[in-house]
Design a protein around this motif. Structure first.
Motif, PDB file in Angstrom:
ATOM      1  N   GLN A  54      38.720  46.095  22.134  1.00  0.00           N
ATOM      2  CA  GLN A  54      38.678  47.036  23.281  1.00  0.00           C
ATOM      3  C   GLN A  54      39.222  48.504  22.887  1.00  0.00           C
ATOM      4  O   GLN A  54      39.848  48.431  21.761  1.00  0.00           O
ATOM      5  CB  GLN A  54      39.363  46.567  24.549  1.00  0.00           C
ATOM      6  CG  GLN A  54      40.671  46.208  24.209  1.00  0.00           C
ATOM      7  CD  GLN A  54      41.404  45.482  25.583  1.00  0.00           C
ATOM      8  OE1 GLN A  54      40.858  44.084  25.468  1.00  0.00           O
ATOM      9  NE2 GLN A  54      41.888  46.046  26.438  1.00  0.00           N
ATOM     10  N   GLY A  91      32.740  46.202  27.605  1.00  0.00           N
ATOM     11  CA  GLY A  91      33.127  47.700  26.939  1.00  0.00           C
ATOM     12  C   GLY A  91      33.031  48.777  27.893  1.00  0.00           C
ATOM     13  O   GLY A  91      33.001  49.866  27.432  1.00  0.00           O
ATOM     14  N   GLU A  92      32.978  48.516  29.363  1.00  0.00           N
ATOM     15  CA  GLU A  92      32.789  49.505  30.311  1.00  0.00           C
ATOM     16  C   GLU A  92      34.114  50.400  30.147  1.00  0.00           C
ATOM     17  O   GLU A  92      35.314  49.601  30.234  1.00  0.00           O
ATOM     18  CB  GLU A  92      32.853  48.948  31.604  1.00  0.00           C
ATOM     19  CG  GLU A  92      31.441  48.167  31.833  1.00  0.00           C
ATOM     20  CD  GLU A  92      31.611  46.762  31.334  1.00  0.00           C
ATOM     21  OE1 GLU A  92      32.578  46.238  31.088  1.00  0.00           O
ATOM     22  OE2 GLU A  92      30.398  46.067  31.670  1.00  0.00           O
ATOM     23  N   LEU A  93      34.218  51.690  30.423  1.00  0.00           N
ATOM     24  CA  LEU A  93      35.219  52.639  30.273  1.00  0.00           C
ATOM     25  C   LEU A  93      36.142  52.468  31.414  1.00  0.00           C
ATOM     26  O   LEU A  93      35.341  52.232  32.758  1.00  0.00           O
ATOM     27  CB  LEU A  93      34.982  53.953  30.038  1.00  0.00           C
ATOM     28  CG  LEU A  93      34.242  54.338  28.668  1.00  0.00           C
ATOM     29  CD1 LEU A  93      33.873  55.647  28.770  1.00  0.00           C
ATOM     30  CD2 LEU A  93      35.226  53.884  27.687  1.00  0.00           C
ATOM     31  N   GLU A  94      37.391  52.341  31.829  1.00  0.00           N
ATOM     32  CA  GLU A  94      38.235  52.468  32.629  1.00  0.00           C
ATOM     33  C   GLU A  94      39.254  53.613  32.676  1.00  0.00           C
ATOM     34  O   GLU A  94      39.540  53.979  31.577  1.00  0.00           O
ATOM     35  CB  GLU A  94      38.769  51.142  32.943  1.00  0.00           C
ATOM     36  CG  GLU A  94      37.880  49.989  33.341  1.00  0.00           C
ATOM     37  CD  GLU A  94      38.756  48.719  33.596  1.00  0.00           C
ATOM     38  OE1 GLU A  94      39.596  48.717  33.542  1.00  0.00           O
ATOM     39  OE2 GLU A  94      37.847  47.884  34.018  1.00  0.00           O
ATOM     40  N   ASN A 123      28.994  54.815  32.198  1.00  0.00           N
ATOM     41  CA  ASN A 123      28.918  54.024  30.981  1.00  0.00           C
ATOM     42  C   ASN A 123      27.760  54.085  30.329  1.00  0.00           C
ATOM     43  O   ASN A 123      27.282  53.211  29.132  1.00  0.00           O
ATOM     44  CB  ASN A 123      29.451  52.561  31.324  1.00  0.00           C
ATOM     45  CG  ASN A 123      30.978  52.433  31.546  1.00  0.00           C
ATOM     46  OD1 ASN A 123      31.696  52.706  30.677  1.00  0.00           O
ATOM     47  ND2 ASN A 123      31.446  52.292  32.588  1.00  0.00           N
ATOM     48  N   TRP A 138      40.683  53.325  28.767  1.00  0.00           N
ATOM     49  CA  TRP A 138      40.483  52.317  27.960  1.00  0.00           C
ATOM     50  C   TRP A 138      39.074  51.502  28.236  1.00  0.00           C
ATOM     51  O   TRP A 138      38.619  51.949  29.099  1.00  0.00           O
ATOM     52  CB  TRP A 138      41.551  51.300  28.079  1.00  0.00           C
ATOM     53  CG  TRP A 138      41.724  50.742  29.623  1.00  0.00           C
ATOM     54  CD1 TRP A 138      41.132  49.672  30.022  1.00  0.00           C
ATOM     55  CD2 TRP A 138      42.383  51.267  30.815  1.00  0.00           C
ATOM     56  NE1 TRP A 138      41.329  49.273  31.340  1.00  0.00           N
ATOM     57  CE2 TRP A 138      42.230  50.491  31.706  1.00  0.00           C
ATOM     58  CE3 TRP A 138      43.100  52.515  30.863  1.00  0.00           C
ATOM     59  CZ2 TRP A 138      42.688  50.779  33.021  1.00  0.00           C
ATOM     60  CZ3 TRP A 138      43.714  52.648  32.023  1.00  0.00           C
ATOM     61  CH2 TRP A 138      43.381  51.906  33.257  1.00  0.00           C
ATOM     62  N   SER A 139      38.659  50.725  27.308  1.00  0.00           N
ATOM     63  CA  SER A 139      37.629  50.054  27.594  1.00  0.00           C
ATOM     64  C   SER A 139      37.822  48.451  28.001  1.00  0.00           C
ATOM     65  O   SER A 139      38.844  48.111  27.575  1.00  0.00           O
ATOM     66  CB  SER A 139      36.548  50.063  26.592  1.00  0.00           C
ATOM     67  OG  SER A 139      37.064  49.228  25.458  1.00  0.00           O
ATOM     68  N   ARG A 140      36.968  47.934  28.619  1.00  0.00           N
ATOM     69  CA  ARG A 140      37.132  46.473  28.854  1.00  0.00           C
ATOM     70  C   ARG A 140      36.925  46.149  27.474  1.00  0.00           C
ATOM     71  O   ARG A 140      36.034  46.634  26.618  1.00  0.00           O
ATOM     72  CB  ARG A 140      36.385  45.828  29.646  1.00  0.00           C
ATOM     73  CG  ARG A 140      36.753  46.304  31.207  1.00  0.00           C
ATOM     74  CD  ARG A 140      35.713  45.749  32.387  1.00  0.00           C
ATOM     75  NE  ARG A 140      36.174  46.036  33.506  1.00  0.00           N
ATOM     76  CZ  ARG A 140      35.592  46.064  34.822  1.00  0.00           C
ATOM     77  NH1 ARG A 140      34.103  45.645  34.527  1.00  0.00           N
ATOM     78  NH2 ARG A 140      35.780  46.366  35.768  1.00  0.00           N
ATOM     79  N   LEU A 147      30.085  49.089  21.100  1.00  0.00           N
ATOM     80  CA  LEU A 147      30.372  50.172  21.696  1.00  0.00           C
ATOM     81  C   LEU A 147      30.455  51.249  20.831  1.00  0.00           C
ATOM     82  O   LEU A 147      31.431  51.095  20.099  1.00  0.00           O
ATOM     83  CB  LEU A 147      31.356  50.044  22.944  1.00  0.00           C
ATOM     84  CG  LEU A 147      31.866  51.363  23.756  1.00  0.00           C
ATOM     85  CD1 LEU A 147      30.710  52.044  24.540  1.00  0.00           C
ATOM     86  CD2 LEU A 147      33.022  51.374  24.424  1.00  0.00           C
TER      87      LEU A 147
END
Length: 160
Positions: A54, A91-94, A123, A138-140, A147
């Motif tokens: 991640q 991999g989704e951004l947070e 995303n 961060w990303s999941r 990603l």
């Protein structure tokens, strides 16, 4: 309050003028929103996150040891999404100060705050996200695929 900007479908990853277009958007965002003292020079790198990794980004965090130094620090960060979501799981951004889009859970309860949510297509391939460098991002965890994002940073005088 932190400020963010997402431009969906900003550009094609193969665009030869991508870096100049990104710098232009960062300068516009800074002028209209942040008003930080920046040097208008762009540094960039491509980051690849493969399963099961991640991403963690925190470009500059003011603290007692660096607050009053005369050095340049990261002021504005931008992420350009290179990867196609059709080939990635996870991999989704947070963002620490930008909520996920509003959704309804399995019991009909609405989750989220509509006043501070990022857009659904944040995303997606070709999206540009601009935010202050002190924001934690961060990303999941990437479950499958990889990603790829292009990380841009603009520096400026310290916050003293």
């Amino acid at each position: 309050m932190f400020y963010h900007k997402c431009i969906p479908n900003f550009a094609n990853p193969d665009d030869q003028d991508l870096d100049n277009k990104v710098l232009d958007q960062i300068i516009k965002f800074n002028s209209s929103t942040l008003n930080l003292n920046i040097d208008n020079k762009l540094s960039s790198s491509v980051i690849t996150i493969e399963e099961p990794d991640q991403l963690g980004i925190s470009r500059h965090y003011p603290h007692a040891n660096n607050l009053f130094t005369k050095q340049s620090v990261s002021k504005i960060t931008a992420l350009f999404i290179i990867s196609d979501r059709d080939y990635i799981q996870g991999g989704e951004l947070e963002f620490e100060n930008w909520d996920e889009p509003i959704r309804t859970d399995n019991f009909g309860e609405v989750i989220g705050n509509e006043e501070n949510t990022y857009p659904y297509d944040l995303n997606e391939k070709g999206s540009l996200i601009i935010f202050p460098s002190i924001e934690k991002v961060w990303s999941r965890r990437v479950v499958s695929g990889e990603l790829q994002v292009k990380l841009y940073t603009v520096m400026g005088d310290n916050y003293s």
